[in-house]
Design an enzyme around this catalytic site. Structure first.
Site, PDB file in Angstrom:
ATOM      1  N   HIS A  64     -36.280   8.254  50.313  1.00 34.18           N
ATOM      2  CA  HIS A  64     -35.302   7.288  50.800  1.00 34.18           C
ATOM      3  C   HIS A  64     -35.018   7.435  52.290  1.00 34.18           C
ATOM      4  O   HIS A  64     -35.927   7.532  53.104  1.00 34.18           O
ATOM      5  CB  HIS A  64     -34.021   7.366  49.967  1.00 34.18           C
ATOM      6  CG  HIS A  64     -34.231   7.057  48.515  1.00 34.18           C
ATOM      7  ND1 HIS A  64     -35.100   6.088  48.078  1.00 34.18           N
ATOM      8  CD2 HIS A  64     -33.699   7.613  47.396  1.00 34.18           C
ATOM      9  CE1 HIS A  64     -35.083   6.039  46.754  1.00 34.18           C
ATOM     10  NE2 HIS A  64     -34.257   6.953  46.317  1.00 34.18           N
ATOM     11  N   LYS A  72     -32.090   2.336  36.177  1.00 42.58           N
ATOM     12  CA  LYS A  72     -33.075   2.669  37.212  1.00 42.58           C
ATOM     13  C   LYS A  72     -33.559   4.098  36.968  1.00 42.58           C
ATOM     14  O   LYS A  72     -32.756   5.034  36.895  1.00 42.58           O
ATOM     15  CB  LYS A  72     -32.416   2.564  38.596  1.00 42.58           C
ATOM     16  CG  LYS A  72     -33.258   3.080  39.763  1.00 42.58           C
ATOM     17  CD  LYS A  72     -34.291   2.084  40.190  1.00 42.58           C
ATOM     18  CE  LYS A  72     -34.977   2.501  41.496  1.00 42.58           C
ATOM     19  NZ  LYS A  72     -34.103   2.317  42.669  1.00 42.58           N
ATOM     20  N   ALA A 118     -41.456  11.414  43.200  1.00 42.15           N
ATOM     21  CA  ALA A 118     -41.757  12.252  44.374  1.00 42.15           C
ATOM     22  C   ALA A 118     -42.400  13.563  43.941  1.00 42.15           C
ATOM     23  O   ALA A 118     -43.422  13.989  44.503  1.00 42.15           O
ATOM     24  CB  ALA A 118     -40.472  12.518  45.160  1.00 42.15           C
TER      25      ALA A 118
END
Length: 304
Positions: free
Chosen positions: A175, A54, A135
């Site tokens: 998140h 990931k 981000a």
């Protein structure tokens, strides 16, 4: 031979990969899993450290020579973008946005600064969770390629306490922080996902799943992950203990909201809109000189 997998300990990843990690996907090999924040896995992927990993979509331009982008298992969606947080009243939007915020407030909408897409952070010290995270790339695009004078890469769990304590002027968070930042007495100056969606009409590409070339068949890996997702949705309770064990002390309600937001139709298949979002992100970033140029076929033709 076991398959090496690196994912974050976040609830969306553990929920999605529970069945695969626990040997419940027919035909899939045994899995040896490593849990690490995405800034760590971005760096590890550059070394070819894992078979499945990931990573941030922002890191793809440095990784696609060695990895296939899989069309499933990652984090991409709407209403789930990163936030720029500050102490209340520390920074204010420009006058036009202040007027619009007041109008939103009068209409019953949010008035916490989260739509201040032209707020000025020039000269601020901003804590970010990684220099190759999606981000941070969205933050740089939002700020027209001119980020504040000082950027500090800070472990994710230290960002909100650091902003609240005044160590940083602002913090870029992802998140579960979307749900918990008011507890730290912070306000959302800008929602970068909201800005991205308004500007492009596309969902936000956050985290990707990659398969190392020559180590794992990408088509087979995609089917294993899809089956793991199907099993997670069919029996959410099956993964509950595993998810909570890795949830970094999140309350069950926050865990549920986290999964509900980040595990969605794009988790099962990116589809046309998902791939368009990836192309738009990497294309805009390359045009701005923020990442190396990546051909759209290289980025999205996962079976190449």
């Amino acid at each position: 031979m076991a398959l090496s997998l690196a994912i974050s300990p976040c609830p969306n990843d553990t929920f999605v990969f529970h069945a695969l990690v626990h040997g419940q996907v027919p035909g899939a090999p045994p899995v040896e899993v490593t849990y690490a924040d995405v800034d760590v896995t971005n760096t590890a992927a550059e070394r070819g450290a894992f078979d499945l990993v990931k990573v941030s979509y922002a890191a793809l331009p440095w990784l696609l020579d060695d990895y296939h982008l899989l069309p499933c298992g990652g984090a991409l969606g709407r209403g789930c973008g990163p936030l720029v947080l500050t102490q209340p009243d520390r920074y204010r939007p420009d006058r036009d946005h202040a007027d619009r915020e007041q109008a939103d407030h009068d209409d019953g909408g949010r008035a916490d600064g989260a739509r201040a897409d032209r707020a000025d952070l020039t000269g601020a010290t901003v804590a970010v969770p990684g220099d190759r995270t999606t981000a941070y790339l969205l933050f740089r695009l939002w700020s027209a390629g001119r980020p504040p004078a000082r950027i500090e890469v800070v472990p994710f769990h230290e960002i909100m306490p650091g902003v609240a304590a005044g160590r940083y002027d602002a913090g870029l968070v992802i998140h579960e922080a979307r749900f918990t930042y008011p507890r730290h007495g912070l306000t959302a100056l800008v929602d970068l996902g909201e800005w991205w969606e308004a500007d492009t009409g596309l969902p936000i590409p956050l985290g990707a799943i990659l398969a190392r070339r020559g180590a794992v068949d990408p088509e087979a890996a995609a089917e294993w992950i899809r089956e793991s997702v199907r099993r997670a949705w069919a029996d959410p309770a099956a993964s509950r203990e595993y998810v909570l064990a890795h949830a970094q002390e999140m309350e069950p309600d926050v865990v549920d909201r986290h999964i509900g937001l980040y595990v969605n139709e794009f988790t099962a298949d990116l589809g046309e809109a998902g791939f368009a979002a990836v192309e738009a992100l990497l294309g805009r970033a390359a045009d701005a000189g923020l990442v190396p140029q990546t051909s759209s076929s290289r980025a999205t033709a996962w079976t190449s």
